[in-house]
Design a protein around this motif. Sequence first.
Motif, mmCIF file in Angstrom:
data_model
loop_
_atom_site.group_PDB
_atom_site.id
_atom_site.type_symbol
_atom_site.label_atom_id
_atom_site.label_comp_id
_atom_site.label_asym_id
_atom_site.label_seq_id
_atom_site.Cartn_x
_atom_site.Cartn_y
_atom_site.Cartn_z
ATOM 1 N N ARG A 22 -19.703 -7.470 6.712
ATOM 2 C CA ARG A 22 -20.521 -8.569 7.211
ATOM 3 C C ARG A 22 -21.193 -8.186 8.529
ATOM 4 N NH1 ARG A 22 -16.755 -11.912 8.093
ATOM 5 N NH2 ARG A 22 -16.739 -11.525 10.327
ATOM 6 N N CYS A 49 -22.085 -16.811 6.049
ATOM 7 C CA CYS A 49 -20.861 -17.137 6.780
ATOM 8 C C CYS A 49 -21.093 -18.359 7.653
ATOM 9 C CB CYS A 49 -20.402 -15.940 7.616
ATOM 10 S SG CYS A 49 -21.492 -15.541 8.981
ATOM 11 N N VAL A 53 -18.097 -17.848 12.661
ATOM 12 C CA VAL A 53 -17.942 -16.429 12.320
ATOM 13 C C VAL A 53 -19.103 -15.624 12.897
ATOM 14 C CG1 VAL A 53 -17.938 -14.793 10.395
ATOM 15 C CG2 VAL A 53 -16.515 -16.837 10.292
#
Length: 112
Positions: A22, A49, A53
């Motif tokens: 990510r 996300c 986050v």
Amino acid sequence: MRAAKAAGPARKTDYTNAAQQRLLQVVLALFGDTVQGMAPIVLARGVGCSAAVITRDLDNLRSAGLAERDEITGLWRLTPRLPQQAVKVFSSIERAQRQVDEARNRFTRNPN
């Protein structure tokens, strides 16, 4: 969110880490606007996300010296650190191209 695995032979151990994948996606997304920057919510949606986050991810990128927040707009952008590496890549390719051109010229010029 799990990133797609690269094609190739099956591995006995999967070292893929969702958080690291990510974070790499966030870096690549930040290349999308290196001048104005991007809003955290846009990045969060793009990577799939939550806002919390993406905040942690952006803070980690800031700690690494890879991203910065414009205090006036609140938008995030890459610092010059990664784009400078891209410039190095292109410079290396240009040097290699000059070497290939020189070799081609040596082998294709008419002998006297």
